[in-house]
Motif scaffolding. Structure first.
Motif, PDB file in Angstrom:
ATOM      1  N   TRP A 134      31.119 -13.259  33.129  1.00 35.89           N
ATOM      2  CA  TRP A 134      30.559 -14.085  32.175  1.00 35.89           C
ATOM      3  C   TRP A 134      30.571 -13.125  30.827  1.00 35.89           C
ATOM      4  O   TRP A 134      30.500 -11.874  30.800  1.00 35.89           O
ATOM      5  N   ASP A 135      30.175 -13.701  29.783  1.00 34.52           N
ATOM      6  CA  ASP A 135      30.422 -13.130  28.390  1.00 34.52           C
ATOM      7  C   ASP A 135      29.170 -12.492  28.281  1.00 34.52           C
ATOM      8  O   ASP A 135      28.873 -11.543  27.412  1.00 34.52           O
ATOM      9  N   VAL A 136      27.839 -13.263  28.584  1.00 36.70           N
ATOM     10  CA  VAL A 136      26.592 -12.723  28.385  1.00 36.70           C
ATOM     11  C   VAL A 136      25.838 -12.583  29.552  1.00 36.70           C
ATOM     12  O   VAL A 136      25.815 -13.543  30.406  1.00 36.70           O
ATOM     13  N   VAL A 137      25.207 -11.498  30.037  1.00 39.53           N
ATOM     14  CA  VAL A 137      24.395 -11.433  30.923  1.00 39.53           C
ATOM     15  C   VAL A 137      22.963 -10.963  30.455  1.00 39.53           C
ATOM     16  O   VAL A 137      22.881  -9.896  29.883  1.00 39.53           O
ATOM     17  N   ALA A 138      22.046 -11.999  30.664  1.00 36.43           N
ATOM     18  CA  ALA A 138      20.654 -11.869  30.000  1.00 36.43           C
ATOM     19  C   ALA A 138      19.485 -11.571  31.198  1.00 36.43           C
ATOM     20  O   ALA A 138      19.804 -12.213  32.130  1.00 36.43           O
ATOM     21  N   ARG A 188      13.891 -18.614   5.878  1.00 33.67           N
ATOM     22  CA  ARG A 188      15.103 -17.810   6.005  1.00 33.67           C
ATOM     23  C   ARG A 188      15.241 -16.685   6.969  1.00 33.67           C
ATOM     24  O   ARG A 188      16.169 -16.719   7.929  1.00 33.67           O
ATOM     25  N   ARG A 189      14.427 -15.826   6.836  1.00 31.16           N
ATOM     26  CA  ARG A 189      14.200 -14.720   7.833  1.00 31.16           C
ATOM     27  C   ARG A 189      14.059 -15.210   9.204  1.00 31.16           C
ATOM     28  O   ARG A 189      14.814 -14.660  10.207  1.00 31.16           O
ATOM     29  N   ALA A 190      13.211 -16.223   9.369  1.00 32.55           N
ATOM     30  CA  ALA A 190      13.034 -16.843  10.860  1.00 32.55           C
ATOM     31  C   ALA A 190      14.318 -17.353  11.450  1.00 32.55           C
ATOM     32  O   ALA A 190      14.569 -17.229  12.640  1.00 32.55           O
ATOM     33  N   LYS A 191      15.327 -18.093  10.514  1.00 33.25           N
ATOM     34  CA  LYS A 191      16.346 -18.643  10.933  1.00 33.25           C
ATOM     35  C   LYS A 191      17.571 -17.443  11.328  1.00 33.25           C
ATOM     36  O   LYS A 191      18.135 -17.528  12.502  1.00 33.25           O
ATOM     37  N   LEU A 192      17.497 -16.488  10.659  1.00 33.04           N
ATOM     38  CA  LEU A 192      18.439 -15.385  10.757  1.00 33.04           C
ATOM     39  C   LEU A 192      17.898 -14.759  12.344  1.00 33.04           C
ATOM     40  O   LEU A 192      18.868 -14.204  12.953  1.00 33.04           O
ATOM     41  N   LEU A 193      16.618 -14.611  12.748  1.00 33.30           N
ATOM     42  CA  LEU A 193      16.392 -14.034  14.008  1.00 33.30           C
ATOM     43  C   LEU A 193      16.834 -14.906  15.020  1.00 33.30           C
ATOM     44  O   LEU A 193      16.896 -14.615  16.016  1.00 33.30           O
ATOM     45  N   GLN A 194      16.553 -16.252  14.626  1.00 36.85           N
ATOM     46  CA  GLN A 194      17.081 -17.125  15.895  1.00 36.85           C
ATOM     47  C   GLN A 194      18.620 -17.156  15.845  1.00 36.85           C
ATOM     48  O   GLN A 194      19.075 -16.987  17.225  1.00 36.85           O
ATOM     49  N   LEU A 195      19.417 -16.744  15.095  1.00 40.89           N
ATOM     50  CA  LEU A 195      20.565 -16.537  15.106  1.00 40.89           C
ATOM     51  C   LEU A 195      21.342 -15.173  15.515  1.00 40.89           C
ATOM     52  O   LEU A 195      22.258 -15.308  16.169  1.00 40.89           O
ATOM     53  N   ILE A 196      20.489 -14.353  15.534  1.00 45.00           N
ATOM     54  CA  ILE A 196      20.719 -13.034  16.205  1.00 45.00           C
ATOM     55  C   ILE A 196      20.912 -13.069  17.556  1.00 45.00           C
ATOM     56  O   ILE A 196      21.676 -12.578  18.214  1.00 45.00           O
ATOM     57  N   ARG A 197      20.062 -14.031  18.088  1.00 45.44           N
ATOM     58  CA  ARG A 197      20.146 -14.321  19.562  1.00 45.44           C
ATOM     59  C   ARG A 197      21.510 -14.898  20.048  1.00 45.44           C
ATOM     60  O   ARG A 197      21.721 -14.827  21.418  1.00 45.44           O
ATOM     61  N   LEU A 198      22.406 -15.590  19.226  1.00 40.09           N
ATOM     62  CA  LEU A 198      23.678 -16.070  19.424  1.00 40.09           C
ATOM     63  C   LEU A 198      24.929 -14.706  19.612  1.00 40.09           C
ATOM     64  O   LEU A 198      25.954 -14.896  19.894  1.00 40.09           O
ATOM     65  N   ILE A 199      24.484 -13.639  18.766  1.00 39.65           N
ATOM     66  CA  ILE A 199      25.487 -12.775  18.521  1.00 39.65           C
ATOM     67  C   ILE A 199      26.021 -12.135  20.012  1.00 39.65           C
ATOM     68  O   ILE A 199      27.243 -11.891  19.943  1.00 39.65           O
ATOM     69  N   PRO A 200      25.485 -11.990  21.001  1.00 40.02           N
ATOM     70  CA  PRO A 200      25.813 -11.570  22.245  1.00 40.02           C
ATOM     71  C   PRO A 200      27.067 -12.609  22.940  1.00 40.02           C
ATOM     72  O   PRO A 200      27.903 -11.958  23.462  1.00 40.02           O
ATOM     73  N   PHE A 201      27.026 -13.810  22.425  1.00 37.88           N
ATOM     74  CA  PHE A 201      28.111 -14.878  22.778  1.00 37.88           C
ATOM     75  C   PHE A 201      29.431 -14.655  21.927  1.00 37.88           C
ATOM     76  O   PHE A 201      30.607 -14.837  22.274  1.00 37.88           O
ATOM     77  N   VAL A 202      29.244 -14.046  20.850  1.00 39.16           N
ATOM     78  CA  VAL A 202      30.363 -13.899  19.533  1.00 39.16           C
ATOM     79  C   VAL A 202      30.901 -12.542  19.616  1.00 39.16           C
ATOM     80  O   VAL A 202      31.911 -12.190  19.067  1.00 39.16           O
ATOM     81  N   HIS A 223      28.891 -19.913  29.261  1.00 38.39           N
ATOM     82  CA  HIS A 223      29.384 -18.580  29.208  1.00 38.39           C
ATOM     83  C   HIS A 223      28.190 -17.544  29.422  1.00 38.39           C
ATOM     84  O   HIS A 223      28.522 -16.179  29.545  1.00 38.39           O
ATOM     85  N   GLY A 224      27.028 -18.005  29.267  1.00 39.35           N
ATOM     86  CA  GLY A 224      26.015 -17.064  29.468  1.00 39.35           C
ATOM     87  C   GLY A 224      25.218 -17.016  31.020  1.00 39.35           C
ATOM     88  O   GLY A 224      25.189 -18.333  31.582  1.00 39.35           O
ATOM     89  N   MET A 225      24.902 -16.089  31.506  1.00 35.33           N
ATOM     90  CA  MET A 225      23.967 -15.997  32.681  1.00 35.33           C
ATOM     91  C   MET A 225      22.713 -15.414  32.554  1.00 35.33           C
ATOM     92  O   MET A 225      22.421 -14.280  32.154  1.00 35.33           O
ATOM     93  N   LEU A 226      21.853 -16.332  33.036  1.00 32.96           N
ATOM     94  CA  LEU A 226      20.240 -15.823  32.787  1.00 32.96           C
ATOM     95  C   LEU A 226      19.651 -15.307  34.205  1.00 32.96           C
ATOM     96  O   LEU A 226      19.690 -16.028  35.131  1.00 32.96           O
ATOM     97  N   ILE A 227      19.177 -14.047  34.495  1.00 33.52           N
ATOM     98  CA  ILE A 227      18.757 -13.605  35.914  1.00 33.52           C
ATOM     99  C   ILE A 227      17.394 -12.776  35.491  1.00 33.52           C
ATOM    100  O   ILE A 227      16.875 -12.465  34.680  1.00 33.52           O
ATOM    101  N   HIS A 283      15.384 -19.022  26.279  1.00 34.88           N
ATOM    102  CA  HIS A 283      16.302 -20.479  26.420  1.00 34.88           C
ATOM    103  C   HIS A 283      17.518 -20.380  26.237  1.00 34.88           C
ATOM    104  O   HIS A 283      18.417 -21.056  26.873  1.00 34.88           O
ATOM    105  N   ILE A 284      18.129 -19.804  24.993  1.00 36.26           N
ATOM    106  CA  ILE A 284      19.354 -19.810  24.713  1.00 36.26           C
ATOM    107  C   ILE A 284      20.306 -19.217  25.949  1.00 36.26           C
ATOM    108  O   ILE A 284      21.346 -19.853  25.986  1.00 36.26           O
ATOM    109  N   TYR A 285      19.789 -18.490  26.418  1.00 37.03           N
ATOM    110  CA  TYR A 285      20.686 -17.621  27.466  1.00 37.03           C
ATOM    111  C   TYR A 285      20.742 -18.541  28.749  1.00 37.03           C
ATOM    112  O   TYR A 285      21.955 -18.327  29.688  1.00 37.03           O
ATOM    113  N   SER A 286      20.154 -19.313  28.886  1.00 34.79           N
ATOM    114  CA  SER A 286      19.877 -20.282  30.037  1.00 34.79           C
ATOM    115  C   SER A 286      20.530 -21.648  30.008  1.00 34.79           C
ATOM    116  O   SER A 286      20.956 -22.374  30.726  1.00 34.79           O
TER     117      SER A 286
END
Length: 704
Positions: free
Chosen positions: A284-288, A215-229, A255-259, A247-250
């Motif tokens: 961009w919504d997200v600049v990583a 459960r905790r590992a799943k939530l940590l993965q989903l935290i990575r999506l918060i910048p998009f929302v 709507h995300g940009m990885l640099i 990975h998620i940001y590329s």
């Protein structure tokens, strides 16, 4: 996203839908795709996942096997016929000339030629530029002006005797993005899923098998999506290599940009004063920022200053005017030390460049993802189930950036009174983001709300506690919340519970205790045998010297009893063993390294140099190097810095330490007889239950 070779292990026709997959297809028809299909159609096309899933969503968004296969075949044909490979650009140009008009898939960027007052397009893989673009096309797709957009384009060729005229004509341009979606249907369908089902759907949507995560590992993965929302969300993740931080940001969203963290400039990120063109944060919504860590990295002081202002105020100024933007900022980087080591010697921001290792900058961060908790990505972790088409969920998240769920906890809980405004903002933004991701329909129980509130507080607490190590002028905060029944609940970080002796070493108080207990009153007993390791001087302890021989089939022998007394206190250990090739030999090495890791202080690091023979046969060498690389990564996570030294002429097997011991080993580490007992065999857990081969060991003290 899917590991090579997975299709051979799981033939497509044999995959049976899970109850969750059937439910996903029932409530989101046409908006989901089986996640393992991406690798099947990708081939050698270097395109983002969202481009492939856009095509799969058009032609293979079904749960009917025949329809899926038909869709896959069609997407393959489209990629084969229209995707432009760089090495085939001349062939594609020829097709355009011969056919007069031809459709291509390529990354298109546009520049404004102010001298001629025209917009001109460049095609990354096709290798042509200067193609005229109508202004209305650019205005409808402004990201073309920033870093380019993947598009389907119709190109024409018209030769002219005038060499100044570009012969390529853009007939049409369609960005590879979803044109529309029904948000109300999304909300209604969410209500049909339990929280666990919904979390698993989201995990499958980012490409992972939820059964491989807690459960905790799943939530940590989903935290990575918060910048998009969530607008203007500032997130940092530092951790070991290979955990999928970037990975998620590329790949996840258009709507995300990885640099690269070292390739950004003020004009590119914010605004170019020479032409007034807005930078990445405006489009961009997200600049990583990838590879953000690195103490010795050179940084632009002006960039740091303008970034700090933007992260705090959502605006920036370059001397002309003040501008605002909504882009969230994400910083990801690798750590080279274990958590206890960083806590003992510095702080959890230790890896950042010096200019960013600054309390004013760090205080702008809303959440610190503990990347060391996230497991290294392995092939079996990828999903074969159904998830949202990436472009669909990306549009859903983008649409929710306008919503604010930050106060939804207040009917159940109240934040601690001494939590500062900036701390509160960080907690609120994380909580709001998790609410949008997990409970967009706002039907969450008090227990579910409490779970994500604690998570939001923990992430901000991790930031603040480390700032207190850097800047002693910062005020310590008691992180927690009150229930409406009047109960105070303190929140701690996981590393705080695991390594209290190092976590509180520079603190006057913990800031989280329920009854204001000082660290001296808490149980701060060092873990993993630390007291033993630090109390014994291996040069003074009376250890046996000489030869010891062991008979075949003898039991009661272990690496701990044979080697650890002589390895205690060592900071550099050299292992000479020419035979670390097969999997069981790799396991032997891992078991010795694990014994060393358990014995040492978790905050210390031990260098282990392995001298061994590297296979000459390419196939065997690749397997050997893959095994040793995996051991290197896993050992590093436990504070064992393993380095590999090729030793082609090595024959003898021995261990030496910087504390003056040399251990000659007749058989090296390969002293145990082969066992086929599996996990229920006691010998698989404890060496003492295993029979050994006949071998001898000689202990020599080289320093007196």
């Amino acid at each position: 996203m899917i590991a090579d070779g997975l299709d051979d292990v799981f033939p497509k026709s044999s995959i049976e839908q899970s109850p969750l997959d059937r439910k996903i297809n029932e409530y989101f028809p046409g908006a989901v795709v089986r996640k393992d299909l991406v690798n099947e159609v990708k081939g050698n096309a270097i395109v983002p996942t969202y481009v492939l899933e856009y095509l799969l969503g058009q032609f293979a968004a079904t749960d009917v096997e025949a329809g899926i296969q038909e869709g896959i075949d069609k997407v393959r044909r489209i990629l084969a016929e229209h995707y432009v490979h760089r090495n085939e650009s001349e062939l594609v140009k020829s097709r355009i000339r011969e056919k007069g008009r031809f459709r291509i898939i390529d990354k298109v960027s546009v520049t404004f030629n102010e001298k001629e007052d025209v917009y001109q397009a460049s095609f990354a893989n096709l290798g042509i530029s200067g193609v005229l673009v109508e202004p209305h096309t650019v205005l409808a797709n402004e990201k073309l002006l920033v870093s380019g957009v993947w598009c389907m384009c119709d190109l024409e060729f018209f030769h002219s005797d005038d060499t100044k005229i570009v012969p390529w004509i853009l007939g049409s341009l369609k960005p590879i993005q979803l044109s529309n979606f029904d948000f109300e249907n999304y909300i209604e369908a969410r209500a049909k899923f339990t929280t666990d089902e919904w979390i698993d759907l989201l995990i499958q949507s980012i490409g992972f098998n939820p059964e491989m995560f807690g459960r905790r590992a799943k939530l940590l993965q989903l935290i990575r999506l918060i910048p998009f929302v969530e607008r203007n969300y500032n997130l940092i993740e530092l951790g070991p290599k290979g955990t999928g931080k970037s990975h998620i940001y590329s790949e996840f969203s258009p709507h995300g940009m990885l640099i690269s963290g070292g390739e950004i400039t003020v004009p590119k990120l914010f605004v170019n004063n020479s032409n007034g063109r807005l930078g990445l944060v405006g489009y961009w919504d997200v600049v990583a920022f990838d590879e953000f860590a690195g103490k010795k990295k050179r940084t632009d002081k002006a960039l740091v200053d303008i970034m700090k202002n933007y992260m705090a105020n959502k605006s920036f100024s370059r001397g002309v005017e003040t501008l605002g933007a909504e882009a969230s900022m994400v910083f990801v980087g690798n750590t080279s030390h274990t958590v206890p080591y960083m806590l003992k010697h510095s702080d959890l921001f230790d890896e950042l460049p010096e200019s960013y290792h600054d309390s004013a900058y760090l205080d702008r961060l809303h959440f610190y993802i503990p990347g060391w908790e996230i497991d290294t990505i392995r092939g079996e972790m990828f999903s074969q189930g159904y998830g949202f088409v990436v472009d669909y969920i990306a549009e859903v998240l983008k649409s929710m950036r306008n919503l604010d769920y930050s106060d939804r906890y207040q009917k159940h809980f109240t934040l601690g009174s001494d939590i500062s405004t900036r701390d509160r903002d960080g907690i609120h933004k994380t909580f709001s983001g998790l609410m949008k991701l997990l409970y967009p329909h706002e039907q969450a129980s008090a227990e579910e709300i409490e779970e994500i509130l604690r998570f939001a507080i923990e992430g901000r607490k991790r930031v603040k506690d480390q700032i207190l190590r850097i800047d002693d002028t910062m005020t310590s905060v008691k992180f927690g919340y009150n229930s409406h029944a009047g109960q105070w609940i303190g929140v701690t970080t996981l590393e705080e519970e695991e390594y209290p002796a190092h976590y509180y070493q520079d603190r006057g108080h913990s800031g989280v205790e329920d009854d204001s207990a000082a660290p001296a009153e808490r149980d701060v007993t060092p873990r993993h045998g630390t007291a033993i390791a630090e109390s014994i001087d291996p040069l003074e302890e009376e250890l046996f010297q000489g030869q010891r021989d062991f008979a075949e089939n003898q039991r009661g022998i272990s690496y701990e009893s044979l080697f650890l007394p002589y390895l205690r206190g060592a900071r550099i250990i050299k292992i000479h063993d020419p035979y670390i090739r097969m999997s069981h030999q790799g396991r032997n090495l891992v078991e010795l390294l694990a014994a060393i890791a358990v014995e040492k202080d978790p905050a210390d690091e031990v260098e282990v140099h392995l001298f061994t023979f590297i296979e000459e046969n390419q196939i065997y060498r690749e397997k050997q190097m893959a095994m040793l690389k995996e051991i290197h990564v896993r050992a590093g996570q436990q504070g064992i810095k393993l380095t590999l030294v090729s030793d082609p002429d090595g024959h003898d097997r021995w261990i030496s330490t910087d504390t003056g011991w040399r251990i000659n080993m007749g058989r090296g580490l390969d002293i145990f007889q082969k066992s086929e007992g599996g996990w229920f065999d006691f010998g698989s857990s404890h060496h003492e239950f295993r029979q050994v081969r006949a071998f001898g060991v000689t202990y020599i003290r080289e320093i007196h």
